[in-house]
Design a protein around this motif. Structure first.
Motif, PDB file in Angstrom:
ATOM      1  N   GLY A   1       0.848  -1.187   0.000  1.00  0.00           N
ATOM      2  CA  GLY A   1       0.000   0.000   0.000  1.00  0.00           C
ATOM      3  C   GLY A   1       0.878   1.229   0.000  1.00  0.00           C
ATOM      4  O   GLY A   1       1.898   1.268  -0.680  1.00  0.00           O
ATOM      5  N   SER A   2       0.488   2.223   0.777  1.00  0.00           N
ATOM      6  CA  SER A   2       1.326   3.413   0.916  1.00  0.00           C
ATOM      7  C   SER A   2       2.702   3.023   1.445  1.00  0.00           C
ATOM      8  O   SER A   2       3.711   3.601   1.067  1.00  0.00           O
TER       9      SER A   2
ATOM     10  N   GLY B   1       4.196   2.430  -1.861  1.00  0.00           N
ATOM     11  CA  GLY B   1       3.474   3.147  -2.904  1.00  0.00           C
ATOM     12  C   GLY B   1       3.480   4.663  -2.761  1.00  0.00           C
ATOM     13  O   GLY B   1       3.343   5.383  -3.752  1.00  0.00           O
ATOM     14  N   VAL B   2       3.654   5.140  -1.528  1.00  0.00           N
ATOM     15  CA  VAL B   2       3.633   6.584  -1.331  1.00  0.00           C
ATOM     16  C   VAL B   2       4.770   7.246  -2.121  1.00  0.00           C
ATOM     17  O   VAL B   2       4.624   8.352  -2.642  1.00  0.00           O
TER      18      VAL B   2
ATOM     19  N   LEU C   1       6.090   5.935  -4.958  1.00  0.00           N
ATOM     20  CA  LEU C   1       5.690   5.838  -6.374  1.00  0.00           C
ATOM     21  C   LEU C   1       4.755   6.989  -6.728  1.00  0.00           C
ATOM     22  O   LEU C   1       4.862   7.585  -7.802  1.00  0.00           O
ATOM     23  N   ARG C   2       3.852   7.292  -5.806  1.00  0.00           N
ATOM     24  CA  ARG C   2       2.852   8.326  -6.052  1.00  0.00           C
ATOM     25  C   ARG C   2       3.473   9.724  -6.101  1.00  0.00           C
ATOM     26  O   ARG C   2       2.911  10.623  -6.701  1.00  0.00           O
TER      27      ARG C   2
ATOM     28  N   ASP D   1      -1.139   7.058 -10.834  1.00  0.00           N
ATOM     29  CA  ASP D   1      -1.502   5.646 -10.927  1.00  0.00           C
ATOM     30  C   ASP D   1      -1.642   5.219 -12.393  1.00  0.00           C
ATOM     31  O   ASP D   1      -1.319   4.077 -12.753  1.00  0.00           O
TER      32      ASP D   1
ATOM     33  N   LEU E   1       1.765   4.708 -13.756  1.00  0.00           N
ATOM     34  CA  LEU E   1       2.296   3.460 -13.198  1.00  0.00           C
ATOM     35  C   LEU E   1       1.849   2.277 -14.038  1.00  0.00           C
ATOM     36  O   LEU E   1       2.633   1.384 -14.368  1.00  0.00           O
TER      37      LEU E   1
ATOM     38  N   GLY F   1      -3.075  -4.900  -1.193  1.00  0.00           N
ATOM     39  CA  GLY F   1      -2.808  -3.468  -1.381  1.00  0.00           C
ATOM     40  C   GLY F   1      -2.747  -3.067  -2.844  1.00  0.00           C
ATOM     41  O   GLY F   1      -2.806  -3.910  -3.744  1.00  0.00           O
ATOM     42  N   GLY F   2      -2.624  -1.761  -3.064  1.00  0.00           N
ATOM     43  CA  GLY F   2      -2.662  -1.201  -4.407  1.00  0.00           C
ATOM     44  C   GLY F   2      -1.628  -1.773  -5.361  1.00  0.00           C
ATOM     45  O   GLY F   2      -1.853  -1.845  -6.573  1.00  0.00           O
TER      46      GLY F   2
ATOM     47  N   LYS G   1      -2.015  -5.410  -7.832  1.00  0.00           N
ATOM     48  CA  LYS G   1      -2.583  -5.584  -9.176  1.00  0.00           C
ATOM     49  C   LYS G   1      -1.519  -5.470 -10.266  1.00  0.00           C
ATOM     50  O   LYS G   1      -1.796  -5.723 -11.431  1.00  0.00           O
ATOM     51  N   ASN G   2      -0.308  -5.062  -9.895  1.00  0.00           N
ATOM     52  CA  ASN G   2       0.755  -4.882 -10.873  1.00  0.00           C
ATOM     53  C   ASN G   2       1.442  -6.221 -11.176  1.00  0.00           C
ATOM     54  O   ASN G   2       2.290  -6.703 -10.428  1.00  0.00           O
TER      55      ASN G   2
HETATM   56  P1  ADP Z   1      -3.125   2.464   1.393  1.00  0.00           P
HETATM   57  O1  ADP Z   1      -1.976   1.904   2.175  1.00  0.00           O
HETATM   58  O2  ADP Z   1      -3.073   3.949   1.324  1.00  0.00           O
HETATM   59  O3  ADP Z   1      -4.458   1.879   1.726  1.00  0.00           O
HETATM   60  P2  ADP Z   1      -3.505   1.125  -1.191  1.00  0.00           P
HETATM   61  O4  ADP Z   1      -3.471  -0.297  -0.800  1.00  0.00           O
HETATM   62  O5  ADP Z   1      -4.802   1.741  -1.595  1.00  0.00           O
HETATM   63  O6  ADP Z   1      -2.780   2.039  -0.112  1.00  0.00           O
HETATM   64  O7  ADP Z   1      -2.471   1.319  -2.403  1.00  0.00           O
HETATM   65  C1  ADP Z   1      -2.192   2.588  -2.895  1.00  0.00           C
HETATM   66  C2  ADP Z   1      -0.793   2.596  -3.440  1.00  0.00           C
HETATM   67  O8  ADP Z   1      -0.717   1.698  -4.543  1.00  0.00           O
HETATM   68  C3  ADP Z   1      -0.400   3.962  -3.957  1.00  0.00           C
HETATM   69  O9  ADP Z   1       0.600   4.505  -3.114  1.00  0.00           O
HETATM   70  C4  ADP Z   1       0.095   3.736  -5.386  1.00  0.00           C
HETATM   71  O10 ADP Z   1       1.369   4.303  -5.592  1.00  0.00           O
HETATM   72  C5  ADP Z   1       0.170   2.223  -5.499  1.00  0.00           C
HETATM   73  N1  ADP Z   1      -0.249   1.780  -6.830  1.00  0.00           N
HETATM   74  C6  ADP Z   1      -1.372   2.098  -7.505  1.00  0.00           C
HETATM   75  N2  ADP Z   1      -1.389   1.526  -8.718  1.00  0.00           N
HETATM   76  C7  ADP Z   1      -0.232   0.837  -8.829  1.00  0.00           C
HETATM   77  C8  ADP Z   1       0.360   0.039  -9.854  1.00  0.00           C
HETATM   78  N3  ADP Z   1      -0.248  -0.184 -11.010  1.00  0.00           N
HETATM   79  N4  ADP Z   1       1.570  -0.499  -9.601  1.00  0.00           N
HETATM   80  C9  ADP Z   1       2.190  -0.297  -8.425  1.00  0.00           C
HETATM   81  N5  ADP Z   1       1.689   0.433  -7.439  1.00  0.00           N
HETATM   82  C10 ADP Z   1       0.495   0.997  -7.623  1.00  0.00           C
END
Ligand code: ADP
Length: 375
Positions: A197-198, A236-237, A239-240, A245, A248, A330-331, A334-335
């Motif tokens: 995630g973040s 992910g924070v 990457l963001r 997204d 990415l 986490g986000g 899906k990659n």
């Molecule tokens: P949180 O910890 O805030 O709940 P999430 O599980 O929702 O986080 O994931 C969000 C993170 O996923 C973001 O910081 C983003 O950079 C990352 N993310 C989104 N899409 C992709 C992707 N296609 N590949 C890799 N990372 C990604």
């Protein structure tokens, strides 16, 4: 009669969810509600928000399913506490939240606790420490039971109001992050869940308990095993900060995951790391930046994968069961290109977890509770 159903309720940081599953784990219904904001003077009236949200969620459950629910379990944020009247269930004081520090209480704690004690229930010997038990108020300490233990049936009034059956039992839950681990059904020692995630967090089911405060590594008891884990500030924070997204996704498509990236970064949002490197001053390293963004992203993803691998390596060094399979939540899950890179760097099978919602994991605890129900 219809089949038996199991209700999991997740009371997380931003809102609450439910998941209803059948005995094989198929989801029959789920929903989410945000907490309404109530104030009590200057501060939030959390007890009222939670209670109202709970009843709204129960009303959200389709009527035809309610009478089939045989077992309920609830998770909450770790270390959030509330003291209630044992007869009425009414709160006697405002809840203390997981992220609150209570500096005023420190002198009182220091006067009774041994130095450096973590001050809590000891899950290894299944009891409170003796210096706590000998306090005059120790009879007020909650009795501790394993997650998924039947505790009580619903009050008749509530049963009638919502249409639950008489036999429906309420079971103990767990924390929201452990519930999210349980959702992935990583039930054998050596199975792990990486949350991308973040931040990057890893959790591994281990036969052995490990603790190391330098790295923020500790173990939660899960029946006869231990859930060990650590959390890095990478993730992910970072990457963001560099890519949207959308970028990415598009850039990732062009990555060749079987190719080794020679770029060696340590992506952090700001200086400081705890796990797998304990260094409050560790500087982020995201240079040199190649001209090609596909190459840059490849280098970052591969560097985060190396941090993940180092994390699992550290858990092993500290004495945990060696990891043999990794599920992802986490986000970042899906990659698919990242998953491939991580498989290569970790040298292990890596896949996306089918279920990652805490409410789902808690519903699994409701099944567990029903199977040992002797109330
Ligand atoms: P949180 O910890 O805030 O709940 P999430 O599980 O929702 O986080 O994931 C969000 C993170 O996923 C973001 O910081 C983003 O950079 C990352 N993310 C989104 N899409 C992709 C992707 N296609 N590949 C890799 N990372 C990604």
């Amino acid at each position: 009669e219809g089949e038996s159903l199991y209700l999991g309720l997740d009371f997380g940081t931003s809102g609450a969810r439910f998941a209803i599953i059948d005995i094989v784990g198929t989801i029959q219904a789920e929903a989410k509600r945000n907490y309404p904001i109530y104030l009590n003077g200057e501060s939030r009236d959390w007890a009222r928000s939670w209670k109202e949200t709970l009843f709204l969620l129960l009303e959200d459950i389709p009527l035809n399913l309610r009478k089939h629910i045989v077992s309920i379990s609830i998770d909450g944020t770790s270390a959030t506490t509330m003291i209630v009247d044992s007869d009425t269930g009414e709160p006697l004081w405002r809840p203390l939240l997981y992220n609150e520090s209570c500096p005023d209480a420190l002198p009182a704690v220091k006067s009774i606790a041994p130095p450096n004690h973590t001050v809590g229930y000891d899950p290894e010997v299944d009891s409170y420490p003796s210096w706590l038990v000998c306090q005059p108020y120790s009879h007020l300490l909650p009795s501790v039971v394993a997650p998924g233990t039947p505790i009580a049936c619903l009050k008749e009034e509530l049963r009638n109001k919502f249409g639950f059956q008489k036999q429906c039992v309420v079971c103990s839950g767990t924390t929201d992050s452990i519930a999210a681990f349980l959702a992935a059904r990583a039930t054998q020692p050596g199975k792990a869940v990486t949350s991308l995630g973040s931040t990057l967090a890893i959790k591994l089911l281990s036969n052995t308990r490990i603790e190391d405060s330098r790295f923020g590594v500790y173990s939660h008891r899960l029946d006869d095993k231990w859930l060990v884990g650590g959390a890095s500030n990478t993730g992910g924070v970072v990457l963001r900060q560099i890519f949207t997204d959308d970028q990415l996704e598009k850039l990732s498509e062009q990555i060749n995951p079987s190719q080794i990236s020679l770029l060696d970064y340590y992506p952090l949002p700001k200086a400081g790391e705890r796990f797998p490197i304990a260094d409050p001053e560790l500087a982020p390293r995201l240079l040199p930046r190649p001209e090609n963004d596909v190459e840059y992203l490849h280098g970052i993803l591969e560097s985060i994968a190396r941090i993940e691998a180092k994390g699992y390596g550290l858990l092993k060094e500290l004495g945990a069961t060696e990891v043999d399979q990794v599920f992802t939540a986490g986000g970042g899950a899906k990659n698919e290109k990242w998953t491939k890179i991580r498989e290569r760097v970790l040298g292990l099978p890596v896949s996306r977890a089918d279920q990652t919602e805490a409410a789902y994991g808690t519903a699994l605890l409701a099944i567990k509770g029903d199977q040992q129900n002797i109330l």
